[in-house]
Design a protein around this motif. Structure first.
Motif, PDB file in Angstrom:
ATOM      1  N   VAL A  88      17.599 -78.463   8.207  1.00 30.27           N
ATOM      2  CA  VAL A  88      17.228 -78.629   9.613  1.00 30.27           C
ATOM      3  C   VAL A  88      18.263 -77.925  10.464  1.00 30.27           C
ATOM      4  O   VAL A  88      19.480 -78.122  10.269  1.00 30.27           O
ATOM      5  N   TYR A  89      17.771 -77.128  11.421  1.00 36.23           N
ATOM      6  CA  TYR A  89      18.656 -76.397  12.336  1.00 36.23           C
ATOM      7  C   TYR A  89      18.365 -76.880  13.749  1.00 36.23           C
ATOM      8  O   TYR A  89      17.218 -76.810  14.209  1.00 36.23           O
ATOM      9  N   ARG A  90      19.390 -77.405  14.418  1.00 35.42           N
ATOM     10  CA  ARG A  90      19.228 -77.937  15.771  1.00 35.42           C
ATOM     11  C   ARG A  90      20.062 -77.095  16.729  1.00 35.42           C
ATOM     12  O   ARG A  90      21.242 -76.861  16.497  1.00 35.42           O
ATOM     13  N   GLN A  94      16.382 -78.318  20.419  1.00 35.98           N
ATOM     14  CA  GLN A  94      15.241 -77.955  19.602  1.00 35.98           C
ATOM     15  C   GLN A  94      15.631 -78.003  18.131  1.00 35.98           C
ATOM     16  O   GLN A  94      16.773 -77.711  17.765  1.00 35.98           O
ATOM     17  N   SER A  95      14.678 -78.348  17.253  1.00 37.67           N
ATOM     18  CA  SER A  95      14.922 -78.470  15.820  1.00 37.67           C
ATOM     19  C   SER A  95      13.968 -77.570  15.064  1.00 37.67           C
ATOM     20  O   SER A  95      12.767 -77.449  15.426  1.00 37.67           O
ATOM     21  N   GLN A  96      14.479 -76.923  14.060  1.00 37.64           N
ATOM     22  CA  GLN A  96      13.668 -76.097  13.173  1.00 37.64           C
ATOM     23  C   GLN A  96      13.898 -76.584  11.748  1.00 37.64           C
ATOM     24  O   GLN A  96      15.028 -76.885  11.347  1.00 37.64           O
ATOM     25  N   THR A 149      25.423 -75.895  18.008  1.00 37.84           N
ATOM     26  CA  THR A 149      24.407 -75.874  16.952  1.00 37.84           C
ATOM     27  C   THR A 149      24.761 -76.912  15.904  1.00 37.84           C
ATOM     28  O   THR A 149      25.944 -77.212  15.673  1.00 37.84           O
TER      29      THR A 149
END
Length: 476
Positions: A88-90, A94-96, A149
């Motif tokens: 998970v990338y925040r 926003q989160s991906q 991030t």
């Protein structure tokens, strides 16, 4: 009752094995203290390595406008390289998400936040992982390489736990090798400096105890200047003293047996001569009447000397049997036996309190009082009319530390020769023809009771103090 014979322990069953075990135990304790921060650091580095893969994935996600357009092969390689189920990338709220084609639904999730690096958190995290049950899922949280991030990885905890166990086994093997090598080195050094000399001392003491009359068993000290060297020299000196003392005592014992037999026969002969002198003293011859008292006095003195030697030889080394004894009554009995009670010219004063009761051996302690009172009477009788109102007084002083019984007379005092040889058998007598055994016996008995017999110098007369510990007093 024979003493139990001691046996020297085997080299690896006595002090040696205790020393080796202690060294190894201390090394392992040190290794444990070092191991905990080491395993915590290993876990943190492992988490950081996995997080770096997540940061790489975050860069990919940050560079691609549409994550869904990423080829599945690329996302699978990213997840496989990280060993994760999902990344998970925040960023900026926003989160991906990158996850496997078949998402895994974990039962138990534990969070490892790499941003918290204080010692307590690292140690507790390492212990938690080592003691954790299988099947947990690890959520690794850390900062990305860009500002504000955040990267999260979901992965099974089993690989981390397995790597930590492998690392622990390596540490254990290395620690065991270090402990063995260190213990061996320290043992060889301690064996040379300490264990071997101590075994030599122990072996010598055991051998010398079995045959103290064997002069060849006396230890030869080494030139060492440390504590071991001092012990060796002192042990050698003590063994030499014991060897000499045993030889001297053996000679004295043999001589004493001969003297006792001669003295016994001499006493019987003198007793017969005394009986004859008593009969001679009844004759009317003027010369006989003039010489008979001298003969009787001489024979009495010789018999007294023989009896004193026999009494001294019969003195045993048995310890006193302590029991409560009233001191005033014991003094009265001793004064009667010393022929002080009712003496026609010598007064006697017993100033001991009626309530004074001491834990002493009545027979032995009565012997001490008898000898002192008898010596005082004989000194006053020898002084004759030179002393006005001759008197023997016994007083008692009680303090918190001791009970002091003083036996004093107002006679001429002790001559210089007697003072120089007090308490020395056959030399400390204050009168001609005396043996000096009375004071020697009195001192031995007093010391056996834990006390002291001391001579108190004063302007006139003679005074001896019996100083007994306060613990012998019986509470009234």
């Amino acid at each position: 009752m024979t003493a139990e014979r001691s046996v020297l322990p085997h080299r690896f069953s006595g002090l040696s094995i205790k020393l080796i075990a202690t060294i190894i135990a201390v090394i392992f304790l040190v290794e444990i203290v070092v191991y905990l921060p080491s395993i915590a650091s290993f876990r943190q580095n492992w988490l950081d390595d996995r997080l770096r893969v997540g940061v790489v994935a975050a860069r990919v996600l940050d560079a691609v406008p549409d994550v869904m357009a990423l080829p599945r092969s690329l996302t699978d390689r990213l997840l496989t390289s990280a060993g994760a189920h999902a990344i998970v990338y925040r960023r900026e709220g926003q989160s991906q998400l990158i996850e496997l084609a078949n998402p895994v639904m974990p039962d138990i999730v534990v969070t490892a936040d790499t941003r918290q690096r204080d010692v307590t958190t690292l140690l507790m995290g390492a212990l938690d992982t080592l003691l954790a049950p299988p099947g947990r899922t690890l959520r690794i949280v850390g900062e990305g390489d860009l500002d504000e991030t955040l990267v999260e990885l979901l992965m099974p905890e089993r690989p981390l736990r397995q790597d930590m166990f492998d690392y622990s086994r390596q540490i254990g093997v290395v620690s065991l090798a270090i402990a063995a090598a260190t213990a061996l080195a320290l043992y060889l050094l301690a064996s040379y400096l300490f264990i071997h000399p101590v075994r030599r001392l122990t072996q010598n003491m055991l051998a010398f105890r079995q045959a103290p009359e064997n002069g060849s068993l006396i230890i030869t000290p080494s030139p060492r200047r440390d504590e071991i060297g001092i012990v060796e020299r002192e042990l050698a000196a003590m063994e030499q003293d014991i060897f000499s003392m045993l030889r001297q005592r053996r000679h004295l014992a043999d001589l004493g047996l001969a003297v006792a037999k001669i003295n016994h026969d001499l006493r019987n002969t003198l007793t017969s001569a005394q009986l004859l002198s008593d009969q001679v003293a009844t004759l009317d011859d003027p010369k006989v009447q003039r010489l008979a008292p001298r003969l009787v006095t001489t024979l009495d003195r010789a018999i007294g000397f023989a009896q004193s030697v026999l009494d001294y030889g019969r003195e045993t080394a048995a310890p006193p049997v302590l029991a409560p004894v009233g001191i005033k009554a014991l003094l009265d009995d001793a004064a009667f036996d010393a022929r002080l009670s009712g003496h026609p010219s010598i007064g006697f004063g017993n100033e001991a309190p009626e309530t004074l009761v001491l834990n002493v051996d009545a027979a032995q302690f009565g012997r001490v009082l008898l000898n002192l009172l008898k010596n005082a009477r004989e000194a006053l009788e020898a002084a004759g009319s030179a002393i006005d109102e001759p008197r023997v007084t016994v007083s008692v002083e009680e303090s918190g530390e001791a009970t002091t019984i003083s036996v004093a007379d107002n006679g001429p005092g002790l001559p210089p020769r007697a003072r120089d040889n007090l308490f020395v058998a056959f030399e400390g007598s204050a009168r001609a023809g005396g043996t000096g055994l009375g004071l020697a016996i009195a001192r031995e008995i007093t010391e056996a009771h834990g006390g002291r017999l001391v001579f108190i110098d004063q302007p006139q007369g003679t005074r001896f103090d019996i100083i007994l510990p306060a613990g012998l007093r019986v509470a009234g």
